[in-house]
Design a protein around this motif. Structure first.
Motif, PDB file in Angstrom:
ATOM      1  N   LEU A  57       0.847  -1.196   0.000  1.00  0.00           N
ATOM      2  CA  LEU A  57       0.000   0.000   0.000  1.00  0.00           C
ATOM      3  C   LEU A  57       0.884   1.248   0.000  1.00  0.00           C
ATOM      4  O   LEU A  57       1.905   1.279   0.674  1.00  0.00           O
ATOM      5  CB  LEU A  57      -0.914   0.005   1.235  1.00  0.00           C
ATOM      6  CG  LEU A  57      -1.871  -1.179   1.337  1.00  0.00           C
ATOM      7  CD1 LEU A  57      -2.553  -1.185   2.699  1.00  0.00           C
ATOM      8  CD2 LEU A  57      -2.879  -1.169   0.218  1.00  0.00           C
ATOM      9  N   VAL A  58       0.489   2.247  -0.748  1.00  0.00           N
ATOM     10  CA  VAL A  58       1.246   3.477  -0.868  1.00  0.00           C
ATOM     11  C   VAL A  58       0.492   4.594  -0.125  1.00  0.00           C
ATOM     12  O   VAL A  58      -0.716   4.760  -0.347  1.00  0.00           O
ATOM     13  CB  VAL A  58       1.420   3.865  -2.355  1.00  0.00           C
ATOM     14  CG1 VAL A  58       2.167   5.181  -2.479  1.00  0.00           C
ATOM     15  CG2 VAL A  58       2.123   2.759  -3.100  1.00  0.00           C
ATOM     16  N   PRO A  59       1.164   5.330   0.768  1.00  0.00           N
ATOM     17  CA  PRO A  59       0.502   6.424   1.464  1.00  0.00           C
ATOM     18  C   PRO A  59      -0.109   7.420   0.485  1.00  0.00           C
ATOM     19  O   PRO A  59       0.401   7.640  -0.620  1.00  0.00           O
ATOM     20  CB  PRO A  59       1.626   7.069   2.273  1.00  0.00           C
ATOM     21  CG  PRO A  59       2.586   5.954   2.511  1.00  0.00           C
ATOM     22  CD  PRO A  59       2.535   5.147   1.251  1.00  0.00           C
ATOM     23  N   TYR A  60      -1.205   8.010   0.861  1.00  0.00           N
ATOM     24  CA  TYR A  60      -1.980   8.909   0.008  1.00  0.00           C
ATOM     25  C   TYR A  60      -1.140  10.053  -0.566  1.00  0.00           C
ATOM     26  O   TYR A  60      -1.248  10.370  -1.732  1.00  0.00           O
ATOM     27  CB  TYR A  60      -3.164   9.460   0.808  1.00  0.00           C
ATOM     28  CG  TYR A  60      -4.136  10.259  -0.021  1.00  0.00           C
ATOM     29  CD1 TYR A  60      -5.028   9.618  -0.865  1.00  0.00           C
ATOM     30  CD2 TYR A  60      -4.178  11.640   0.061  1.00  0.00           C
ATOM     31  CE1 TYR A  60      -5.930  10.324  -1.624  1.00  0.00           C
ATOM     32  CE2 TYR A  60      -5.084  12.369  -0.705  1.00  0.00           C
ATOM     33  CZ  TYR A  60      -5.964  11.701  -1.541  1.00  0.00           C
ATOM     34  OH  TYR A  60      -6.847  12.418  -2.284  1.00  0.00           O
ATOM     35  N   GLY A  61      -0.277  10.633   0.243  1.00  0.00           N
ATOM     36  CA  GLY A  61       0.548  11.755  -0.199  1.00  0.00           C
ATOM     37  C   GLY A  61       1.628  11.371  -1.194  1.00  0.00           C
ATOM     38  O   GLY A  61       2.206  12.231  -1.847  1.00  0.00           O
ATOM     39  N   GLN A  62       1.913  10.081  -1.358  1.00  0.00           N
ATOM     40  CA  GLN A  62       2.947   9.618  -2.285  1.00  0.00           C
ATOM     41  C   GLN A  62       2.369   8.971  -3.541  1.00  0.00           C
ATOM     42  O   GLN A  62       3.111   8.510  -4.391  1.00  0.00           O
ATOM     43  CB  GLN A  62       3.867   8.617  -1.574  1.00  0.00           C
ATOM     44  CG  GLN A  62       4.609   9.225  -0.413  1.00  0.00           C
ATOM     45  CD  GLN A  62       5.428   8.176   0.337  1.00  0.00           C
ATOM     46  OE1 GLN A  62       5.437   7.003  -0.011  1.00  0.00           O
ATOM     47  NE2 GLN A  62       6.103   8.600   1.380  1.00  0.00           N
ATOM     48  N   GLN A  63       1.045   8.950  -3.640  1.00  0.00           N
ATOM     49  CA  GLN A  63       0.408   8.354  -4.823  1.00  0.00           C
ATOM     50  C   GLN A  63       0.442   9.323  -5.985  1.00  0.00           C
ATOM     51  O   GLN A  63       0.372  10.540  -5.790  1.00  0.00           O
ATOM     52  CB  GLN A  63      -1.036   7.974  -4.497  1.00  0.00           C
ATOM     53  CG  GLN A  63      -1.138   6.871  -3.465  1.00  0.00           C
ATOM     54  CD  GLN A  63      -2.567   6.562  -3.080  1.00  0.00           C
ATOM     55  OE1 GLN A  63      -3.515   7.023  -3.701  1.00  0.00           O
ATOM     56  NE2 GLN A  63      -2.727   5.758  -2.045  1.00  0.00           N
TER      57      GLN A  63
END
Length: 64
Positions: A57-63
């Protein structure tokens, strides 16, 4: 009027979040996704470090 930006007035001690993937408390939970709805509040989903690693899973701010 109180100064709310003074860092010495911030609460101390650990803060815990909630991991939506393993459905339990976590000290490492970060925002993963935001689901917006036409009416009413949206939904946010958080994941802890182990769940992010296991499920990639990728944190929202790094998507993108």
């Amino acid at each position: 009027m109180a100064n709310t930006t003074d860092p010495t007035l911030a609460p101390t001690g650990p803060t815990y979040g909630w991991c939506d993937w393993h459905e339990g408390p976590s000290g490492t939970a970060v925002l993963i996704s935001v689901v917006e709805q036409c009416s009413g509040p949206g939904i946010t989903r958080y994941a802890c470090a182990p769940c992010r690693e296991q499920r990639r899973l990728v944190p929202y701010g790094q998507q993108p």
